[in-house]
Design a protein around this motif. Structure first.
Motif, PDB file in Angstrom:
ATOM      1  N   LEU A 153      -0.569  -9.357  11.635  1.00 11.91           N
ATOM      2  CA  LEU A 153      -1.432  -8.401  10.952  1.00 11.91           C
ATOM      3  C   LEU A 153      -0.729  -7.065  10.774  1.00 11.91           C
ATOM      4  N   ALA A 154       0.041  -6.643  11.773  1.00 11.78           N
ATOM      5  CA  ALA A 154       0.701  -5.338  11.714  1.00 11.78           C
ATOM      6  C   ALA A 154       1.755  -5.292  10.610  1.00 11.78           C
ATOM      7  N   VAL A 155       2.577  -6.346  10.501  1.00 13.03           N
ATOM      8  CA  VAL A 155       3.640  -6.305   9.496  1.00 13.03           C
ATOM      9  C   VAL A 155       3.052  -6.378   8.082  1.00 13.03           C
ATOM     10  N   ASN A 156       1.946  -7.092   7.904  1.00 12.19           N
ATOM     11  CA  ASN A 156       1.300  -7.122   6.594  1.00 12.19           C
ATOM     12  C   ASN A 156       0.714  -5.763   6.239  1.00 12.19           C
ATOM     13  N   LYS A 173       6.811 -12.376   1.368  1.00 19.39           N
ATOM     14  CA  LYS A 173       8.192 -12.609   1.793  1.00 19.39           C
ATOM     15  C   LYS A 173       8.692 -11.475   2.678  1.00 19.39           C
ATOM     16  N   ARG A 174       8.363 -10.224   2.305  1.00 25.10           N
ATOM     17  CA  ARG A 174       8.808  -9.093   3.125  1.00 25.10           C
ATOM     18  C   ARG A 174       8.105  -9.087   4.481  1.00 25.10           C
ATOM     19  N   ALA A 175       6.830  -9.476   4.503  1.00 23.19           N
ATOM     20  CA  ALA A 175       6.103  -9.535   5.770  1.00 23.19           C
ATOM     21  C   ALA A 175       6.697 -10.609   6.682  1.00 23.19           C
ATOM     22  N   LEU A 176       7.069 -11.749   6.126  1.00 23.58           N
ATOM     23  CA  LEU A 176       7.671 -12.809   6.932  1.00 23.58           C
ATOM     24  C   LEU A 176       9.027 -12.383   7.489  1.00 23.58           C
ATOM     25  N   GLY A 202      10.797  -7.565 -15.112  1.00 19.68           N
ATOM     26  CA  GLY A 202      10.993  -6.134 -14.925  1.00 19.68           C
ATOM     27  C   GLY A 202      10.481  -5.655 -13.587  1.00 19.68           C
ATOM     28  N   ILE A 203      10.912  -6.294 -12.515  1.00 18.03           N
ATOM     29  CA  ILE A 203      10.471  -5.950 -11.167  1.00 18.03           C
ATOM     30  C   ILE A 203      11.705  -5.838 -10.274  1.00 18.03           C
ATOM     31  N   CYS A 204      11.854  -4.686  -9.634  1.00 16.38           N
ATOM     32  CA  CYS A 204      12.989  -4.469  -8.743  1.00 16.38           C
ATOM     33  C   CYS A 204      12.924  -5.433  -7.571  1.00 16.38           C
ATOM     34  N   THR A 205      14.063  -5.954  -7.163  1.00 14.41           N
ATOM     35  CA  THR A 205      14.107  -6.936  -6.078  1.00 14.41           C
ATOM     36  C   THR A 205      14.087  -6.283  -4.702  1.00 14.41           C
ATOM     37  N   HIS A 206      13.937  -4.965  -4.659  1.00 12.69           N
ATOM     38  CA  HIS A 206      13.852  -4.279  -3.367  1.00 12.69           C
ATOM     39  C   HIS A 206      12.417  -4.236  -2.861  1.00 12.69           C
ATOM     40  N   LEU A 207      11.569  -3.413  -3.497  1.00 12.46           N
ATOM     41  CA  LEU A 207      10.185  -3.285  -3.053  1.00 12.46           C
ATOM     42  C   LEU A 207       9.174  -3.555  -4.161  1.00 12.46           C
TER      43      LEU A 207
END
Length: 334
Positions: free
Chosen positions: A18-21, A52-55, A254-259
């Motif tokens: 829950l925290a990372v999400n 993906k970033r949360a995982l 058109g979406i940056c692969t960072h955030l």
């Protein structure tokens, strides 16, 4: 391991999830607010990027979070534990900020408060949820103390649960649109021009490149992170220096692969922009200064970890291109 430890271990995993999400969504919304790119929040919601970033964050923080939770479990008061978890979350935000500072200090420093604040709030969620853990070593009276602990735990569950639901919404939407396609008329697109269409709630760029632009693409390979796009996503038939089926047309999300921000299309004709050390035309992400060439390839020492993604597409004729909606497997690079 007794029953109490097993219960606390399971709750620790839930608290971290829950925290990372919560951290991912707080950070994304804060960055999009600061860069006035909130219009892309809907696109982010319909993607698998937050999940993906949360995982990734969950895997990195799993062992440290479990160790710290068990160490603090019976040694501190409830308030001290929650404050300490919040401080540890702040430290995690600081470490990520230092990582970005090594790449793009110009963009990392103005967002220091956001990174520290998001990390602190995520730590607060983690600590609050852990307060739901049973205290079997001594009886807990049903007084104001017990009520406060339940309230804090419920708030943590609500905040983290909202992040989890937001992260799962994108994969569900992609599954529903897995067979969609879009036919686009490109007959009116002139050299140097870019058009934007929407596919599965994601912006897709179609750029018509000039011969001079194609020449520049061949000269910049040494400065690129992944010039051959070996670790990037594109159709197999577009795995070439131009990342396209036809050299003059470049098609990408058109979406940056960072955030997940939406980069800008910059040309030499754009007025009022700061000079760049990289050749133009280019794609520039205003969130953390990521720069891509006109094949969507990111330059070295930039926050984005990989090139822009190229959707599955095919040319039905000289004037019409068909874009295919992404599948879950493609989104996860499977």
């Amino acid at each position: 391991m007794n029953t109490r430890n097993v219960a606390f271990f399971a709750l620790s995993l839930l608290a971290l999830c829950l925290a990372v999400n919560a951290w991912v969504w707080l950070l994304n919304m804060g960055i999009l607010w600061q860069t006035q790119a909130l219009a892309s929040l809907g696109d982010l919601l319909h993607s698998v990027g937050p999940l993906k970033r949360a995982l990734n964050a969950f895997v990195v923080l799993l062992v440290p979070a479990l160790i710290s939770s068990f160490i603090m479990r019976d040694r501190l008061s409830m308030g001290s534990r929650i404050v300490l978890h919040s401080l540890l979350g702040c430290v995690c935000g600081l470490l990520y900020l230092l990582f970005l500072f090594g790449k793009v200090p110009t963009y990392a420093l103005p967002q220091a408060a956001l990174f520290l604040g998001a990390g602190s709030m995520a730590g607060l969620v983690n600590g609050s949820v852990l307060e739901l853990a049973p205290r079997v070593h001594r009886p807990v009276p049903k007084d104001l103390f017990c009520q406060r602990r339940k309230l804090l735990g419920s708030l943590g569950l609500f905040a983290g649960g909202a992040g989890v639901l937001g992260s799962l919404f994108g994969p569900w939407q992609l599954w529903k649109r897995r067979n969609d396609h879009l036919d686009v008329d490109i007959s009116g697109l002139q050299e140097g021009q870019m058009m934007t269409v929407e596919l599965a709630r994601k912006p897709v760029w179609i750029v018509r490149r000039s011969a001079e632009t194609l020449r520049l693409l061949e000269e910049q390979s040494a400065r690129l992170l992944d010039p051959l796009s070996e670790s990037s996503q594109q159709p197999e038939q577009a795995r070439n220096a131009y990342r396209s089926l036809r050299p003059e047309y470049f098609i990408a999300y058109g979406i940056c692969t960072h955030l997940g921000c939406i980069p800008e299309y910059r040309t030499q004709d754009n007025a009022g922009q700061a000079p760049s050390q990289y050749p133009e035309p280019q794609f520039f992400c205003p969130c953390h200064g990521g720069v891509f060439d006109l094949a969507g390839r990111v330059y070295q020492n930039m926050p984005p970890p990989r090139n822009l993604e190229v959707p599955e597409h095919e040319f039905l004729s000289e004037q019409v291109v068909r874009l295919h909606a992404p599948s879950l497997a493609q989104e996860w690079n499977l």
